[in-house]
Design an enzyme around this catalytic site. Structure first.
Site, PDB file in Angstrom:
ATOM      1  N   HIS A 147      19.502 -96.889 -36.038  1.00  0.00           N
ATOM      2  CA  HIS A 147      19.430 -96.893 -34.567  1.00  0.00           C
ATOM      3  C   HIS A 147      18.375 -95.897 -34.096  1.00  0.00           C
ATOM      4  O   HIS A 147      17.548 -96.217 -33.225  1.00  0.00           O
ATOM      5  CB  HIS A 147      20.809 -96.541 -34.006  1.00  0.00           C
ATOM      6  CG  HIS A 147      20.844 -96.366 -32.523  1.00  0.00           C
ATOM      7  ND1 HIS A 147      21.281 -97.340 -31.653  1.00  0.00           N
ATOM      8  CD2 HIS A 147      20.511 -95.298 -31.737  1.00  0.00           C
ATOM      9  CE1 HIS A 147      21.214 -96.897 -30.422  1.00  0.00           C
ATOM     10  NE2 HIS A 147      20.750 -95.646 -30.441  1.00  0.00           N
ATOM     11  N   GLU A 148      18.388 -94.693 -34.653  1.00  0.00           N
ATOM     12  CA  GLU A 148      17.441 -93.665 -34.222  1.00  0.00           C
ATOM     13  C   GLU A 148      16.019 -94.004 -34.651  1.00  0.00           C
ATOM     14  O   GLU A 148      15.060 -93.777 -33.894  1.00  0.00           O
ATOM     15  CB  GLU A 148      17.858 -92.296 -34.780  1.00  0.00           C
ATOM     16  CG  GLU A 148      19.224 -91.815 -34.324  1.00  0.00           C
ATOM     17  CD  GLU A 148      19.369 -91.780 -32.813  1.00  0.00           C
ATOM     18  OE1 GLU A 148      18.359 -91.614 -32.106  1.00  0.00           O
ATOM     19  OE2 GLU A 148      20.505 -91.923 -32.317  1.00  0.00           O
ATOM     20  N   HIS A 151      14.646 -96.370 -32.198  1.00  0.00           N
ATOM     21  CA  HIS A 151      14.169 -95.687 -30.987  1.00  0.00           C
ATOM     22  C   HIS A 151      12.729 -95.228 -31.179  1.00  0.00           C
ATOM     23  O   HIS A 151      11.883 -95.400 -30.298  1.00  0.00           O
ATOM     24  CB  HIS A 151      15.041 -94.465 -30.686  1.00  0.00           C
ATOM     25  CG  HIS A 151      16.228 -94.752 -29.817  1.00  0.00           C
ATOM     26  ND1 HIS A 151      16.137 -95.465 -28.642  1.00  0.00           N
ATOM     27  CD2 HIS A 151      17.537 -94.389 -29.936  1.00  0.00           C
ATOM     28  CE1 HIS A 151      17.338 -95.541 -28.082  1.00  0.00           C
ATOM     29  NE2 HIS A 151      18.202 -94.903 -28.857  1.00  0.00           N
ATOM     30  N   GLU A 224      19.074 -98.543 -25.220  1.00  0.00           N
ATOM     31  CA  GLU A 224      20.148 -98.397 -26.202  1.00  0.00           C
ATOM     32  C   GLU A 224      20.527 -99.745 -26.805  1.00  0.00           C
ATOM     33  O   GLU A 224      20.777 -99.857 -28.004  1.00  0.00           O
ATOM     34  CB  GLU A 224      21.370 -97.740 -25.555  1.00  0.00           C
ATOM     35  CG  GLU A 224      21.208 -96.265 -25.251  1.00  0.00           C
ATOM     36  CD  GLU A 224      20.852 -95.452 -26.479  1.00  0.00           C
ATOM     37  OE1 GLU A 224      21.455 -95.681 -27.558  1.00  0.00           O
ATOM     38  OE2 GLU A 224      19.963 -94.592 -26.362  1.00  0.00           O
TER      39      GLU A 224
END
Length: 294
Positions: A147-148, A151, A224
């Site tokens: 997930h990071e 980003h 997100e």
């Protein structure tokens, strides 16, 4: 107190730098030479320097600030199997995402969380809390890292800073236009600016700033969802779902400092009107969206 002091000193330094920039450009004044009408060009430059300057400088020093706010320690040489796994996982995910490998760090916190920050996609920072490492399985932690990394690959930190800069510019510009109109039309000040200008401009800036925050937070929530989808691609959809479900069990724990809240994987819960100011969508919604994409 250390965090508060660091935050205040950073912002003071930014204001000093921007003030010097304005003086060098010769746009300290926002009125025309007669002191009667607004010099819209100077006002726009003034608003843009303060609007973009603060967010871009904050972005440029984001890695430095994040490490000092959280006490995150970058893993230069893995000291154990967990650190080795973290570095190798982020390296492999970054390779698949087409970005340079971020610095990987661990910070001491009972909060189950992680964040990514940095001014460039190829020179970012991904940090995880000790609470996450102690509470999540390897599969769940892998999904959080994915997930990071997503980003970073999406350029979310840069885009968020640019959006913040745009709305800041409009807030500063419009608040002074409103203050000028009130000063001239209501209080009949003919030259220069009276107290009504400053009072009205400050009130307008507060109100417009609140409305602008709604726009910025809306974008933050959308990114997100995109990062969840990217994490599902890199680590697997079920792992991403299980990671978010694990985060649901920790919503009452302390969270990241406010300056980093938008960059974590999990944020504070908002209800009613406060939902408009949430940096993250509710975890239940994020899980539902992921499951619907099966």
């Amino acid at each position: 107190m250390k965090r508060i002091g660091l935050f205040l000193m950073t912002n003071l330094a930014i204001i000093v730098v921007l003030s010097i920039t304005l003086r060098l450009l010769g746009v300290e004044r926002i009125l025309d030479e007669q002191g009667v009408g607004l010099d819209y060009q100077s006002l726009l430059i003034f608003a843009a320097i303060f609007g973009f300057g603060g967010s871009l400088i904050s972005l440029a020093i984001s890695k430095w600030t994040a490490k000092r706010l959280t006490g995150a320690q970058v893993i230069d040489q893995p000291r154990n199997a967990t650190e080795q796994w973290l570095v190798e996982t982020v390296r492999e995910q970054s390779r698949r995402a087409g970005i340079g490998t971020p610095d990987v760090a661990i910070y001491q916190s009972g909060d189950i969380n992680a964040f990514a920050t940095g001014a460039r996609r190829d020179s970012a920072l991904v940090a995880v809390s000790t609470g996450l490492l102690n509470s999540m399985s390897r599969d769940e932690a892998e999904a959080v890292l994915a997930h990071e990394v997503s980003h970073v690959a999406n350029g979310d930190m840069i885009t968020l800073a640019l959006i913040q800069g745009v709305v800041n510019t409009f807030v500063i510009f419009l608040s002074r236009v409103i203050g000028h109109l009130v000063d001239r039309m209501v209080f009949k000040v003919e030259r220069g600016h009276g107290p009504a200008f400053w009072i009205t401009a400050i009130v307008a800036e507060i109100i417009l700033g609140i409305l602008a925050s709604i726009i910025v937070m809306w974008f933050s929530r959308q990114r997100e969802f995109r990062a969840d989808a990217g994490g599902a691609q890199l680590a697997g959809r079920q792992k991403m779902v299980h990671a978010l479900e694990a985060l649901q069990r920790s919503v009452d724990r302390p969270h990241l400092p406010d300056q980093l809240a938008a960059f974590g994987i999990s944020g504070k819960i908002g209800r009613g009107f406060s939902r408009l100011f949430m940096s993250h969508p509710p975890l239940a919604e994020r899980i539902a969206v992921l499951k619907a994409g099966q």
